[in-house]
Design an enzyme around this catalytic site. Structure first.
Site, PDB file in Angstrom:
ATOM      1  N   TYR A  65     -58.461   7.787  43.218  1.00 49.85           N
ATOM      2  CA  TYR A  65     -57.371   8.661  42.512  1.00 49.85           C
ATOM      3  C   TYR A  65     -56.061   7.839  42.936  1.00 49.85           C
ATOM      4  O   TYR A  65     -54.853   8.046  42.212  1.00 49.85           O
ATOM      5  CB  TYR A  65     -57.163   9.792  43.114  1.00 49.85           C
ATOM      6  N   HIS A  68     -51.190  11.191  38.218  1.00 51.43           N
ATOM      7  CA  HIS A  68     -51.217  12.516  38.954  1.00 51.43           C
ATOM      8  C   HIS A  68     -50.736  12.299  40.639  1.00 51.43           C
ATOM      9  O   HIS A  68     -50.516  13.017  41.196  1.00 51.43           O
ATOM     10  CB  HIS A  68     -52.621  13.276  39.268  1.00 51.43           C
ATOM     11  N   ASN A  77     -55.030  21.112  43.352  1.00 52.04           N
ATOM     12  CA  ASN A  77     -55.293  22.536  42.708  1.00 52.04           C
ATOM     13  C   ASN A  77     -55.322  23.206  44.133  1.00 52.04           C
ATOM     14  O   ASN A  77     -55.053  24.578  44.043  1.00 52.04           O
ATOM     15  CB  ASN A  77     -56.300  22.907  41.876  1.00 52.04           C
TER      16      ASN A  77
END
Length: 197
Positions: free
Chosen positions: A21, A26, A78
């Site tokens: 990631y 993001h 999240n």
């Protein structure tokens, strides 16, 4: 809102842990946090709150020198609210001294917007933080623009920046780190007047 002048600041770079990631849109919050840590000459260390943290100071010597905790939650985007709440409690940071650095779809690539409070605009990291301790924290919103064509938002934010975007990425990350420092040292209004282009 008044805060004690000596209360620490908690600057949270939002992102997802793991090398797969690392370069995603993001993860812009992690990129800004990494740069701020390198400016402090410090390395992130594991914290029991499921986060990596750096403790240090920014600003000139004297009354404008601020104690800052930089954090990268390791809980996935999240679930960011849990680690941030634990860090806030551990370091006794007033909610208005929390700063979330995050990607923002509704702003053009590289554009910054600083604000206090507000909604989450569908951002799962902000949603989790707001659910944990309310919306009254600062945000440094880093524009990533909207997905092209029919690409889903979830796919877009979990993709790396394009080769064209990467040419200017270092400059924009540097500017976002400057904006965080200005917010912490000079306050929201002055930082907004400089960086809310």
């Amino acid at each position: 809102m008044t805060t004690e002048a000596n209360a620490p600041w908690l600057v949270v770079g939002l992102g997802n842990p793991g090398p797969e990631y690392a370069a995603n849109r993001h993860n812009i919050g992690f990129m800004v946090a990494d740069l701020l840590a390198s400016r402090m000459g410090a390395k992130f260390k594991a914290h029991k709150a499921r986060a990596q943290v750096v403790e240090g100071r920014i600003g000139p010597a004297g009354p404008l020198n601020r104690r800052v905790i930089l954090a990268k939650p390791l809980s996935y985007m999240n679930l960011s609210g849990g680690p941030v709440t634990q860090l806030r409690d551990f370091y006794k940071v007033p909610v208005e001294n929390v700063v979330a650095v995050h990607d923002e779809l509704d702003i053009d690539y590289g554009v910054l917007r600083l604000k206090l409070g507000g909604g989450d605009n569908g951002h799962n990291g902000l949603k989790s933080m707001t659910k944990s301790f309310g919306p009254d924290y600062h945000r440094v919103r880093f524009g990533i623009g909207r997905p092209p064509g029919r690409m889903q938002v979830a796919d877009f934010v979990l993709k790396d920046f394009s080769s064209t975007e990467r040419k200017e990425l270092d400059y924009f990350v540097d500017r976002a780190a400057d904006a965080v420092e200005a917010l912490v040292i000079e306050g929201l209004e002055r930082a907004q007047s400089t960086y809310n282009s």
